[in-house]
Design an enzyme around this catalytic site. Structure first.
Site, PDB file in Angstrom:
ATOM      1  N   GLU A   1     -95.617 -22.538 120.401  1.00 52.06           N
ATOM      2  CA  GLU A   1     -95.556 -22.233 121.660  1.00 52.06           C
ATOM      3  C   GLU A   1     -96.612 -21.471 122.643  1.00 52.06           C
ATOM      4  O   GLU A   1     -96.589 -21.301 123.675  1.00 52.06           O
ATOM      5  CB  GLU A   1     -94.145 -21.577 121.643  1.00 52.06           C
TER       6      GLU A   1
ATOM      7  N   GLU B   1     -85.612 -15.188 129.422  1.00 55.47           N
ATOM      8  CA  GLU B   1     -85.266 -14.050 130.171  1.00 55.47           C
ATOM      9  C   GLU B   1     -86.237 -13.099 130.631  1.00 55.47           C
ATOM     10  O   GLU B   1     -86.000 -12.782 131.995  1.00 55.47           O
ATOM     11  CB  GLU B   1     -84.314 -13.122 129.094  1.00 55.47           C
TER      12      GLU B   1
ATOM     13  N   LYS C   1     -85.931 -24.655 129.503  1.00 55.67           N
ATOM     14  CA  LYS C   1     -86.850 -25.416 128.803  1.00 55.67           C
ATOM     15  C   LYS C   1     -86.179 -27.001 128.795  1.00 55.67           C
ATOM     16  O   LYS C   1     -85.153 -27.157 128.536  1.00 55.67           O
ATOM     17  CB  LYS C   1     -87.116 -24.903 127.524  1.00 55.67           C
TER      18      LYS C   1
END
Length: 131
Positions: A21, A73, A98
């Site tokens: 990621e 968050e 996402k």
């Protein structure tokens, strides 16, 4: 309270906790509801009395380009703080999701609501502001 909204804003960004990621941009969706500092724009019909949507989108794009967040968050909080402080909004709701990241789930994400007092409280609790 007068509220502007921005729904289904999609962008690619690096976000997440896994090594892949940090290398592969993911598509996220951002939805915003932003309370206007005043209702003057309703009477004046003047952009000087309103929030400029283009500037808000430009600022979010800058955040996405310059920062890597591990958690949705944290990204939502950063966007909320930016809207409250830079655009003087008295209230904001930020949703960040996402898209298609887990098989069988169209989108997953987080939704937060903040006021300037809540932002100050959060900064104080995490040590960004001395009491």
């Amino acid at each position: 309270m007068d509220i502007i909204f921005l729904h289904d804003f999609k962008a690619k960004t690096l976000i997440g906790i896994y090594p892949w990621e940090r290398l592969v941009p993911q598509t996220i969706q951002i939805d915003l509801e932003i309370a206007l500092p005043t209702s003057r724009a309703c009477q004046s019909d003047n952009i000087q009395d309103a929030l400029d949507y283009a500037l808000i989108i430009e600022r979010i794009n800058e955040i996405l380009a310059k920062h890597h967040f591990s958690l949705l968050e944290a990204l939502a909080e950063h966007i909320a703080q930016t809207i409250l402080t830079e655009f003087q909004s008295p209230w904001v709701k930020v949703s960040v999701a996402k898209l298609g990241i887990i098989r069988g789930v169209k989108k997953l994400g987080v939704r937060i609501e903040r006021t300037p007092d809540a932002v100050s409280d959060i900064r104080s609790r995490i040590g960004l502001v001395k009491n």
